[in-house]
Design a protein around this motif. Structure first.
Motif, PDB file in Angstrom:
ATOM      1  N   TYR A 107     -33.478 -17.435 -12.748  1.00  0.00           N
ATOM      2  CA  TYR A 107     -34.216 -16.037 -12.550  1.00  0.00           C
ATOM      3  C   TYR A 107     -35.291 -16.040 -11.589  1.00  0.00           C
ATOM      4  CZ  TYR A 107     -31.673 -15.851 -16.879  1.00  0.00           C
ATOM      5  OH  TYR A 107     -30.547 -15.713 -17.947  1.00  0.00           O
ATOM      6  N   PRO A 112     -31.717 -12.262 -12.599  1.00  0.00           N
ATOM      7  CA  PRO A 112     -30.678 -13.283 -12.527  1.00  0.00           C
ATOM      8  C   PRO A 112     -30.556 -13.539 -11.177  1.00  0.00           C
ATOM      9  CG  PRO A 112     -29.757 -11.948 -14.317  1.00  0.00           C
ATOM     10  CD  PRO A 112     -30.689 -11.141 -13.691  1.00  0.00           C
ATOM     11  N   PRO A 116     -22.655 -13.990 -13.686  1.00  0.00           N
ATOM     12  CA  PRO A 116     -22.198 -14.102 -14.899  1.00  0.00           C
ATOM     13  C   PRO A 116     -21.285 -15.243 -15.203  1.00  0.00           C
ATOM     14  CG  PRO A 116     -22.025 -11.997 -14.170  1.00  0.00           C
ATOM     15  CD  PRO A 116     -22.375 -12.716 -13.180  1.00  0.00           C
ATOM     16  N   TYR A 294     -31.024  -3.958 -12.926  1.00  0.00           N
ATOM     17  CA  TYR A 294     -31.381  -4.579 -11.603  1.00  0.00           C
ATOM     18  C   TYR A 294     -29.839  -4.420 -11.070  1.00  0.00           C
ATOM     19  CZ  TYR A 294     -28.464  -8.659 -13.098  1.00  0.00           C
ATOM     20  OH  TYR A 294     -27.156  -9.445 -13.753  1.00  0.00           O
ATOM     21  N   TYR A 327     -23.413  -6.692  -7.652  1.00  0.00           N
ATOM     22  CA  TYR A 327     -23.637  -7.307  -9.131  1.00  0.00           C
ATOM     23  C   TYR A 327     -24.588  -6.333  -9.669  1.00  0.00           C
ATOM     24  CZ  TYR A 327     -27.193  -9.560  -6.208  1.00  0.00           C
ATOM     25  OH  TYR A 327     -28.101  -9.980  -5.365  1.00  0.00           O
ATOM     26  N   GLY A 329     -26.824  -5.450 -13.776  1.00  0.00           N
ATOM     27  CA  GLY A 329     -27.078  -5.919 -15.215  1.00  0.00           C
ATOM     28  C   GLY A 329     -28.269  -5.096 -15.807  1.00  0.00           C
ATOM     29  N   ASP A 331     -31.309  -5.838 -19.437  1.00  0.00           N
ATOM     30  CA  ASP A 331     -31.540  -6.595 -20.544  1.00  0.00           C
ATOM     31  C   ASP A 331     -32.699  -5.799 -21.358  1.00  0.00           C
ATOM     32  OD1 ASP A 331     -33.524  -8.281 -22.160  1.00  0.00           O
ATOM     33  OD2 ASP A 331     -31.900  -9.938 -21.686  1.00  0.00           O
ATOM     34  N   ALA A 352     -27.916  -8.307 -23.517  1.00  0.00           N
ATOM     35  CA  ALA A 352     -28.112  -8.498 -22.235  1.00  0.00           C
ATOM     36  C   ALA A 352     -26.470  -8.238 -21.777  1.00  0.00           C
ATOM     37  CB  ALA A 352     -28.315  -9.899 -21.889  1.00  0.00           C
ATOM     38  N   TYR A 353     -26.519  -7.661 -20.586  1.00  0.00           N
ATOM     39  CA  TYR A 353     -25.150  -7.218 -19.850  1.00  0.00           C
ATOM     40  C   TYR A 353     -25.198  -7.621 -18.417  1.00  0.00           C
ATOM     41  CZ  TYR A 353     -21.533  -4.600 -17.709  1.00  0.00           C
ATOM     42  OH  TYR A 353     -20.381  -4.114 -17.139  1.00  0.00           O
ATOM     43  N   ASP A 354     -24.332  -8.331 -17.834  1.00  0.00           N
ATOM     44  CA  ASP A 354     -24.327  -8.492 -16.329  1.00  0.00           C
ATOM     45  C   ASP A 354     -22.943  -8.309 -15.859  1.00  0.00           C
ATOM     46  OD1 ASP A 354     -27.051  -9.866 -16.251  1.00  0.00           O
ATOM     47  OD2 ASP A 354     -26.183 -10.978 -17.791  1.00  0.00           O
ATOM     48  N   ASN A 355     -22.559  -7.919 -14.764  1.00  0.00           N
ATOM     49  CA  ASN A 355     -21.584  -7.676 -14.065  1.00  0.00           C
ATOM     50  C   ASN A 355     -21.366  -8.099 -12.763  1.00  0.00           C
ATOM     51  OD1 ASN A 355     -18.813  -5.736 -14.450  1.00  0.00           O
ATOM     52  ND2 ASN A 355     -19.550  -5.249 -12.630  1.00  0.00           N
ATOM     53  N   HIS A 390     -17.767 -10.433 -16.254  1.00  0.00           N
ATOM     54  CA  HIS A 390     -18.932  -9.779 -16.850  1.00  0.00           C
ATOM     55  C   HIS A 390     -19.218 -10.318 -18.295  1.00  0.00           C
ATOM     56  CE1 HIS A 390     -15.496  -7.417 -18.573  1.00  0.00           C
ATOM     57  NE2 HIS A 390     -16.280  -7.383 -19.670  1.00  0.00           N
TER      58      HIS A 390
END
Length: 701
Positions: A107, A112, A116, A294, A327, A329, A331, A352-355, A390
């Motif tokens: 991070y 991040p 993912p 982000y 990308y 995401g 949190d 948390a969600y990241d794509n 994701h």
């Protein structure tokens, strides 16, 4: 290099520092956890914080590997190859990575740097404006989700006070040169820090020239007494030749050679920009809210050394990779403090969600006929696909001091990672490789800490982690059929740790023993025709000991020692690929490649607030295996460095000059290996004696 010799080296270097009669007070530090800033002594796990001043002290400030050797359990190597990033592993996690970072989450200012699917990189980290780097190891790493065998967090300095403008230049061996600029300060509710740097080098090896530019910024806005907004941005541009690895025979003939790389003109370009925002609000004395969002984009083009003959197969993806990634995401976290059974209790919960959306193209790396090709140029299209990965991860972590000297901590993260790929390149002999997969896992952690005094902490911890395959590892099936490699499972690990931390004679001493048992470790199955396939190994084990010691005196002498013993091995035999033929057998008890069983660091120096400075460092590593079969290994090494400098504070100016010599005794050694390199080019040589020098100046308005 055996244990006895390592211990002797450590004792010899530590002796001058331990003989100092005057002792100082270590600076107060905290580390970042989901529950907030916490002193390391109060964390029931192994965590180190390396301050920015140490990262920059008598260094060129190009790679984290320059100043992170003092962190036990962390192996971070400069591969002398800026097309492939640093080689980074924590307690053996991440050692299998042939490029980038795997198995360790990274991070930068809360954003991040690991995608993912578990692929990460360090090329965008600006050391010139870094406030600190934190490294978390062991069970509680699991709370960060997929591929968190360890966690590295980099934080940018906050701007403070009147505006300060800094600039610096440094140069060294192999045509290396770096320029940097920093601007920071605060006014009213605003604080700001902006850093820019440009680095270029001819490289130690042939065909290893590179240049890299980094832009990093941080803006803080105190919205009111209870809320703050932090905006961060970061960009990097890399243009690097790739010297590739060497076979043992090539290394013996000429460690600096790169004939194959020159033939194919192997190289890599990277362009990345990202931004993020963090909103923090104190709801009341017992409740806090934190929101982070982000987004970014990254473009990568890489020319490989795959022979034209290997690209004749209809299923080949070619020898040029062209990636474009977008990308984003978020949190969201709520932290509350209160009482449970009349004792202090804290709870943090969030999601948390990241794509990541990826467009991947592949091309031949030649034009003309395969019999008489022009190499190192983009040829015809061989791969065209759209990918998406994701994750959605709710999590909770609680801490309860149920007695005066006892603290119980527990957490749970439920991680779901989904993959989807659409193949747009379908031709005779190259079927539809579209597919999707989804993995989910509950990741619990638990610890118990006993603090018999304010200077001593004893703890035990357990956690369950997992690592999904990356997009690259899922792309192709071992049986050669079309579609995703659905048989490839995520690896799961049970991590145990016992540790002790104490403030002793105004120094900080830590010790930890750990055991990790992993099922379904992801390993290389085969590599041919430009395609690599992967499979699961039955089980692996990692056992080890970590020791560290930090001591400072009032007379400005500083000693730092770190020792790591890691026994990383395959617990069960397997064959890759099937069927077994003897040469492809990985026997039970074989060492996991890329992991040094022993690593030792010692630093001793005189570091006053201003005036003359000097110091010596030693790094030593034991023999490392290069492949799963343990048929190729590289010898251990011990190298020393010397540095000196002068820091002058004059009215509004601060001037800092330094000079440094690495590998003082000009030892020839292998700094890193490319694990399981299919062509036997395992070796990445390290340079002999090398020098660097620099000058920086800061003016406060």
């Amino acid at each position: 290099m055996n244990k006895t010799s390592l211990a002797f080296i450590g004792a010899a270097i530590a002796a001058p520092a331990l003989a100092q009669s005057s002792v100082g007070t270590l600076p107060a530090i905290t580390v970042t956890t989901p529950l907030g800033a916490t002193p390391p002594l109060s964390v029931a796990g192994s965590v180190d914080s390396v301050p920015g001043d140490q990262l920059r002290n008598a260094q060129m400030q190009v790679n984290l590997s320059e100043a992170m050797g003092s962190v036990p359990g962390l192996q971070i190597q400069n591969r002398q190859n800026y097309a492939q990033d640093l080689q980074l592993s924590v307690r053996g996690f991440g050692a299998r990575a042939t490029f980038g970072v795997r198995g360790v989450r990274i991070y930068v200012d809360g954003v991040p740097a690991t995608m993912p699917d578990g692929q990460g990189q360090t090329s965008n980290i600006d050391i010139g404006t870094a406030d600190r780097v934190e490294v978390l190891r062991g069970p509680f790493s699991a709370l960060y989700g997929n591929s968190s065998g360890g966690v590295m967090q980099v934080f940018t300095q906050d701007g403070q006070g009147a505006p300060q403008l800094g600039f610096g230049v440094s140069g060294g061996s192999f045509g290396s040169w770096r320029e940097s600029l920093q601007l920071g300060g605060s006014t009213g509710p605003f604080s700001y820090m902006l850093g820019a740097s440009h680095f270029e080098t001819d490289g130690y090896r042939d065909h290893s020239a590179a240049e890299r530019s980094i832009l990093n910024g941080k803006l803080g806005i105190q919205l009111d007494d209870d809320s703050k907004l932090t905006v961060v941005m970061n960009g990097v541009r890399v243009r690097a030749q790739d010297p590739l690895g060497l076979t043992p025979q090539q290394y013996a003939q000429d460690p600096r050679s790169a004939a194959l790389a020159e033939q194919y003109n192997t190289r890599k370009t990277v362009d990345q920009m990202q931004a993020g925002a963090i909103y923090e609000r104190r709801i009341n004395a017992d409740n806090d809210l934190r929101l982070m969002v982000y987004a970014g984009e990254r473009s990568t083009t890489q020319y490989q050394s795959i022979p034209p003959s290997a690209q004749l197969a209809a299923s080949s993806a070619g020898g040029v990779i062209d990636l474009k990634r977008n990308y984003a995401g978020m949190d969201a976290r709520w932290t509350t403090r209160g009482q449970l059974a009349g004792r202090p209790f804290e709870l943090a919960s969030g999601i948390a969600y990241d794509n990541m959306d990826e467009d991947r193209l592949g091309y031949n790396n030649f034009i003309g006929s395969p019999a008489s090709p022009t190499l190192g140029v983009q040829g015809r299209l061989r791969r065209d696909e759209s990918n998406n990965v994701h994750n959605v991860d709710p999590y909770v972590q609680g801490k309860w001091q149920f007695a005066e000297q006892w603290t119980l901590e527990a957490g749970l993260r439920y991680s779901t990672v989904s993959f989807d790929s659409t193949d747009h390149y379908i031709a005779p002999g190259n079927g539809n490789d579209s597919g999707s997969a989804s993995y989910e896992k509950a990741l619990p952690v638990l610890s118990l800490r006993y603090a018999p005094s304010s200077d001593l902490s004893l703890y035990g911890a357990w956690g369950r982690g997992y690592e999904t395959p990356t997009l690259n590892e899922l792309s192709y099936r071992p049986d050669g059929q079309s579609g995703f490699n659905f048989a490839l499972k995520p690896s799961t690990s049970d991590n145990f740790e016992l540790g002790a931390k104490t403030l002793l004679a105004n120094g900080f001493l830590t010790a930890a023993v750990f055991h990790t048992r992993t099922a379904d470790e992801i390993v290389t199955n085969s590599s041919s025709g430009g395609r690599s396939t992967f499979r699961n190994a039955p089980s692996t084990e990692r056992d080890g000991v970590e020791l560290s010691w930090l001591h400072e005196t009032v007379s400005n002498w500083r000693t730092q020692l770190a020792y790591t013993y890691t026994r990383a091995r395959y617990a069960d035999a397997f064959c890759a690929p099937l069927p077994c033929s003897g040469s492809n057998l990985v026997a039970d008890g074989n060492q996991i490649p890329g992991v040094a069983p022993q690593f030792f660091y010692a630093g001793f120096g005189y570091q006053p607030a201003q005036g003359w400075r000097a110091g010596v460092e030693l790094r030593a590593a034991a023999r490392i295996q290069a492949n799963d079969q343990n048929t190729v290994s590289v010898p251990g090494y011990a190298v020393a460095s010397l540095y000196g400098g002068y820091l002058l504070r004059l009215d509004r100016w601060t001037l800092n000059a330094f000079a440094r010599v690495d590998n003082v005794f000009d030892k020839g050694y292998i700094g890193s290996v490319i694990v399981n390199e299919s062509n036997g080019r395992y070796i990445e040589p390290a340079p002999g004696r090398a020098w660097m020098a620099g000058l920086s100046a800061t003016y406060q308005f």
